[in-house]
Write a protein that holds these residues in place. Structure first.
Motif, PDB file in Angstrom:
ATOM      1  N   SER A 285      -8.901   8.176 -19.785  1.00 31.50           N
ATOM      2  CA  SER A 285      -9.673   8.782 -20.990  1.00 31.50           C
ATOM      3  C   SER A 285      -8.839   8.745 -22.059  1.00 31.50           C
ATOM      4  CB  SER A 285     -10.148  10.201 -20.807  1.00 31.50           C
ATOM      5  OG  SER A 285      -9.194  11.076 -20.402  1.00 31.50           O
ATOM      6  N   ALA A 286      -9.594   8.590 -23.330  1.00 31.00           N
ATOM      7  CA  ALA A 286      -8.721   8.422 -24.813  1.00 31.00           C
ATOM      8  C   ALA A 286      -9.840   8.920 -25.788  1.00 31.00           C
ATOM      9  CB  ALA A 286      -8.053   7.099 -24.872  1.00 31.00           C
ATOM     10  N   PRO A 287      -9.363   9.335 -26.970  1.00 33.00           N
ATOM     11  CA  PRO A 287     -10.097   9.689 -27.885  1.00 33.00           C
ATOM     12  C   PRO A 287     -11.163   8.362 -28.250  1.00 33.00           C
ATOM     13  CG  PRO A 287      -8.153  10.831 -28.350  1.00 33.00           C
ATOM     14  CD  PRO A 287      -7.927   9.895 -27.025  1.00 33.00           C
TER      15      PRO A 287
ATOM     16  N   ILE B 250     -10.705  15.658 -23.373  1.00 31.83           N
ATOM     17  CA  ILE B 250      -9.944  14.368 -23.868  1.00 31.83           C
ATOM     18  C   ILE B 250      -9.210  14.737 -24.696  1.00 31.83           C
ATOM     19  CG2 ILE B 250     -10.291  12.051 -24.742  1.00 31.83           C
ATOM     20  CD1 ILE B 250     -12.788  11.924 -22.925  1.00 31.83           C
TER      21      ILE B 250
ATOM     22  N   ARG C 198     -18.221   5.833 -15.001  1.00 30.09           N
ATOM     23  CA  ARG C 198     -17.853   5.784 -16.379  1.00 30.09           C
ATOM     24  C   ARG C 198     -18.708   6.647 -17.383  1.00 30.09           C
ATOM     25  NH1 ARG C 198     -19.602   0.052 -19.345  1.00 30.09           N
ATOM     26  NH2 ARG C 198     -21.707   0.439 -19.284  1.00 30.09           N
ATOM     27  N   ILE C 199     -18.071   7.003 -18.430  1.00 33.23           N
ATOM     28  CA  ILE C 199     -18.880   7.875 -19.462  1.00 33.23           C
ATOM     29  C   ILE C 199     -18.600   7.482 -20.947  1.00 33.23           C
ATOM     30  CG2 ILE C 199     -19.266  10.294 -20.327  1.00 33.23           C
ATOM     31  CD1 ILE C 199     -17.175   9.841 -17.183  1.00 33.23           C
ATOM     32  N   PRO C 200     -19.518   7.275 -21.580  1.00 31.87           N
ATOM     33  CA  PRO C 200     -19.523   6.868 -23.060  1.00 31.87           C
ATOM     34  C   PRO C 200     -18.502   7.811 -23.768  1.00 31.87           C
ATOM     35  CG  PRO C 200     -21.961   6.869 -22.268  1.00 31.87           C
ATOM     36  CD  PRO C 200     -20.978   7.674 -21.172  1.00 31.87           C
ATOM     37  N   PRO C 201     -17.891   7.231 -24.964  1.00 32.52           N
ATOM     38  CA  PRO C 201     -17.111   7.978 -25.789  1.00 32.52           C
ATOM     39  C   PRO C 201     -17.863   9.359 -26.276  1.00 32.52           C
ATOM     40  CG  PRO C 201     -17.147   5.753 -26.565  1.00 32.52           C
ATOM     41  CD  PRO C 201     -18.068   5.833 -25.419  1.00 32.52           C
ATOM     42  N   ILE C 202     -17.076  10.506 -26.334  1.00 32.00           N
ATOM     43  CA  ILE C 202     -17.745  11.741 -26.318  1.00 32.00           C
ATOM     44  C   ILE C 202     -17.682  12.128 -27.813  1.00 32.00           C
ATOM     45  CG2 ILE C 202     -17.119  14.283 -26.418  1.00 32.00           C
ATOM     46  CD1 ILE C 202     -15.968  13.425 -23.469  1.00 32.00           C
TER      47      ILE C 202
ATOM     48  N   TRP D 106     -14.390   4.937 -23.834  1.00 28.12           N
ATOM     49  CA  TRP D 106     -15.078   5.261 -22.479  1.00 28.12           C
ATOM     50  C   TRP D 106     -14.140   5.881 -21.586  1.00 28.12           C
ATOM     51  CZ3 TRP D 106     -20.257   3.816 -20.891  1.00 28.12           C
ATOM     52  CH2 TRP D 106     -21.178   3.089 -21.979  1.00 28.12           C
ATOM     53  N   THR D 107     -14.510   6.832 -20.801  1.00 25.45           N
ATOM     54  CA  THR D 107     -13.892   7.332 -19.735  1.00 25.45           C
ATOM     55  C   THR D 107     -14.171   6.733 -18.303  1.00 25.45           C
ATOM     56  OG1 THR D 107     -13.644   9.408 -20.720  1.00 25.45           O
ATOM     57  CG2 THR D 107     -13.407   9.673 -18.340  1.00 25.45           C
TER      58      THR D 107
ATOM     59  N   LEU E 151     -23.648   3.774 -15.856  1.00 24.96           N
ATOM     60  CA  LEU E 151     -22.522   4.733 -15.548  1.00 24.96           C
ATOM     61  C   LEU E 151     -21.703   4.549 -14.690  1.00 24.96           C
ATOM     62  CD1 LEU E 151     -24.581   8.059 -16.407  1.00 24.96           C
ATOM     63  CD2 LEU E 151     -22.824   7.312 -18.008  1.00 24.96           C
TER      64      LEU E 151
END
Lengths: 117, 117
Positions: free
Chosen positions: A61-63, B116, A112-116, A66-67, B49
């Motif tokens: 993950s990263a700011p 994150i 996988r999860i979209p950017p938060i 996508w995670t 996802l």
């Protein structure tokens, strides 16, 4: 970009563990940290990624990115995980082109999860 | 806190889908958006996802919070998913105490990822 590679260090990966023996997650973490981390990759141990039936698990993950969560990892996969993490760190959105993605990340995706935000 | 409930709308959940029929992920999204969303919950459709073998999948995330991914969801689970999302939105870190967590979230976790940053 600095990215985080979370490694579940409590994962038993569905295997019986003898007393005094390191669990698969801990062995994976040890293998991943045996050498200096790739540039831009921070390796962080975590207690349980709640992927117990698909462990050992890692997450990238990263700011703003996508995670990705990957399962069924073992200490033997450490070099490929680190190569995959380096490729992830080289992106701006976390999406490594499919052809450039390491094999174990192509085959063992848990989610996988979209950017938060 | 406003949290995001991502819903995979392309998930086939391992089922054959007849032409012209909505896939399980799309049906789940329709069920989740049939009523107004709970306060503080934003429902966002997403294409894949990457949890295909454990679909249909949803993910709960918010800035500074743990992210949770759940699998094996169907449209029949929509009310419980929304209740679980509301409980998540009522936390400050994303961690709903185990006893207060809805049953399907206890049993069908695919992964959780630390905040994150």
């Amino acid at each position: 970009m600095t990215v985080t590679l979370h490694v579940c260090i409590t994962c038993r990966a569905g295997q019986p563990v003898l007393e005094g023996e390191a669990v698969p997650g801990a062995r994976l973490h040890a293998a991943l940290t045996a050498e200096p981390a790739p540039e831009g990759v921070r390796i962080v141990p975590v207690e349980c990624l709640s992927a117990c039936s698909n462990g050992a698990a890692v997450a990238l993950s990263a700011p703003g990115c996508w995670t990705y969560v990957y399962g069924q990892m073992s200490d033997a996969d450490a070099p490929e995980i680190l190569a995959g993490a380096a490729a992830y760190a080289a992106t701006t959105d976390g999406i490594v082109p499919w052809r450039e993605r390491v094999q174990i990340f192509r085959k063992r995706s848990l989610a996988r999860i979209p950017p938060i935000g």
